[in-house]
Design an enzyme around this catalytic site. Structure first.
Site: not given
Length: 436
Positions: A322, A369-372
């Protein structure tokens, strides 16, 4: 009334008068020498023993007491002597043992190193990447340019004729590592790694005494086929330009754009160009346009170094990357605070001002990063690295390490860490200078 024999006899420890008057004990005569100060005991009001030193034996001190004290003194002396002897022997034996152990370790490491030098596995082991087929084909080709000579002499010939140093994996093929001292792992990863080189880039050509260098670009460490070659001048900026789809074309690009010939080598340069073009005609290799078009389809962001970043992206779920919450221009404006006169260049105030501005951006990257969306942290980490500010190395590591890890690119973690440990703007970045 006759006294009874003490049931503990010579093992009896009691010395109070009431006990001695009631029970018999062994004779006081003993042939054990007086080797330790004797102690007398006097009865106290609550029948507890009080101990005080005295020079002469007390009449109430039994021979067994003197015997016990003498034996204890002798035992203590023998124990202390034995301990000192043991420590002395251990020191001698320990020194010899450590010397032998260190020698064995050195021999084992040297043997492993020598074995690596016997195959191209050395390149993967020390540089953490594998070289593509066109690299080995080019090495065979340049060996035909100067016949009847050693491999090292081939490097010298190319350097003298074209002011071009063939470095890193080429130096291995030429045997320069075989007799060199063994370095630390980080030394090999920094070998000819210029100031702005990201982990994705590996130098193979260097124009002598300049920051101009060429190398392979890998988006994934395991890539060894159809790699693009890029160029950068570290004395100018952090930007990389893709200039060829194979190393033969990269060599031609160098001869036509960065090489400055003289009247004395014009004929040989022309002959070399002709030979390279003939080889490409006989052995077609991937070209720049084809590989660039293929790669551009996978580029998620351009990045400061202008080569762009490539990460897996699922278009249906829009997962993998993103955009950052700031544009490149806005990010550069934040980093420009390092140059603010009123804050003081490289001062703590400047660093603090930059970090405060970057914190929300870094937080957004971490959430991504936590959401890939791993590519977001990769983009920010590489942009900060390309800015060249060493003050940001810790923040850069906090972004690149998880990004590369989750993208299954651990080799790039090792390369980035080694580079930032000793990041230099020098132009001679050879490991052989370090290992002298």
């Amino acid at each position: 009334m006759p006294k009874e024999d003490c049931k503990y006899w010579d093992k009896c420890y009691q010395r109070n008068e009431a006990h001695l008057e009631k029970y018999n004990h062994p004779s006081k005569e003993t042939d054990i020498p007086k080797m330790a100060p004797k102690r007398k005991t006097t009865s106290t009001a609550d029948n507890k023993e009080e101990v005080s030193p005295q020079k002469e034996d007390s009449p109430n001190t039994s021979s067994s007491a003197r015997e016990i004290e003498a034996v204890a003194a002798v035992g203590e002396y023998e124990t202390e002597t034995a301990q000192l002897h043991k420590e002395a022997m251990n020191n001698i034996a320990g020194k010899n043992y450590m010397e032998i152990l260190e020698k064995r370790i050195r021999l084992s490491v040297q043997q492993e190193y020598d074995n690596l030098c016997e195959s191209n596995e050395f390149i993967r082991h020390k540089f953490l990447v594998e070289m593509p087929p066109d690299f080995y084909a080019f090495w065979q080709f340049i060996n035909t340019l100067k016949k009847d000579t050693t491999k090292t002499a081939v490097l010298q010939h190319i350097e003298q004729m074209f002011q071009l140093q063939l470095v890193a994996p080429f130096e291995f093929l030429a045997g320069k590592f075989h007799k060199a001292k063994i370095g630390e792992p980080g030394d090999y990863l920094r070998h000819w790694r210029f100031y702005y080189d990201p982990p994705e880039f590996q130098t193979v050509f260097v124009r002598k005494n300049t920051g101009i260098h060429y190398g392979y670009w890998r988006d994934v460490p395991q890539d060894k086929d159809r790699l693009l070659l890029a160029r950068n001048d570290s004395t100018q900026n952090c930007e990389f330009q893709f200039i060829a789809g194979n190393i033969f074309d990269a060599f031609l690009y160098y001869l036509e754009h960065d090489f400055v010939g003289t009247p004395f080598n014009t004929a040989q340069v022309a002959a070399t160009k002709k030979a390279v073009k003939q080889h490409l005609s006989d052995n077609p290799l991937p070209d720049l346009d084809t590989l660039t078009k293929e790669r551009n389809k996978r580029v998620m962001a351009k990045s400061f170094h202008r080569a762009g970043i490539v990460v897996p992206y699922e278009r249906k779920s829009q997962q993998g990357y993103r955009p950052l919450p700031v544009s490149d221009a806005e990010l550069k404006k934040i980093l420009a605070l390092f140059e603010r006169k009123d804050l003081g260049v490289d001062s703590d105030n400047a660093k603090q001002a930059v970090l405060e501005k970057l914190q929300p951006v870094a937080n957004a990257a971490n959430i991504a990063v936590d959401e890939c969306d791993f590519g977001t942290a990769l983009e920010l980490g590489l942009d900060l690295f390309s800015s060249g500010h060493k003050e940001l190395h810790m923040l850069i590591s906090s972004l690149l390490v998880p990004a590369y890890s989750l993208l299954s690119r651990p080799q790039f973690i090792a390369i980035a860490k080694a580079h930032m440990e000793q990041r230099s703007k020098e132009l001679n970045l050879s490991i052989f200078e370090v290992l002298k």
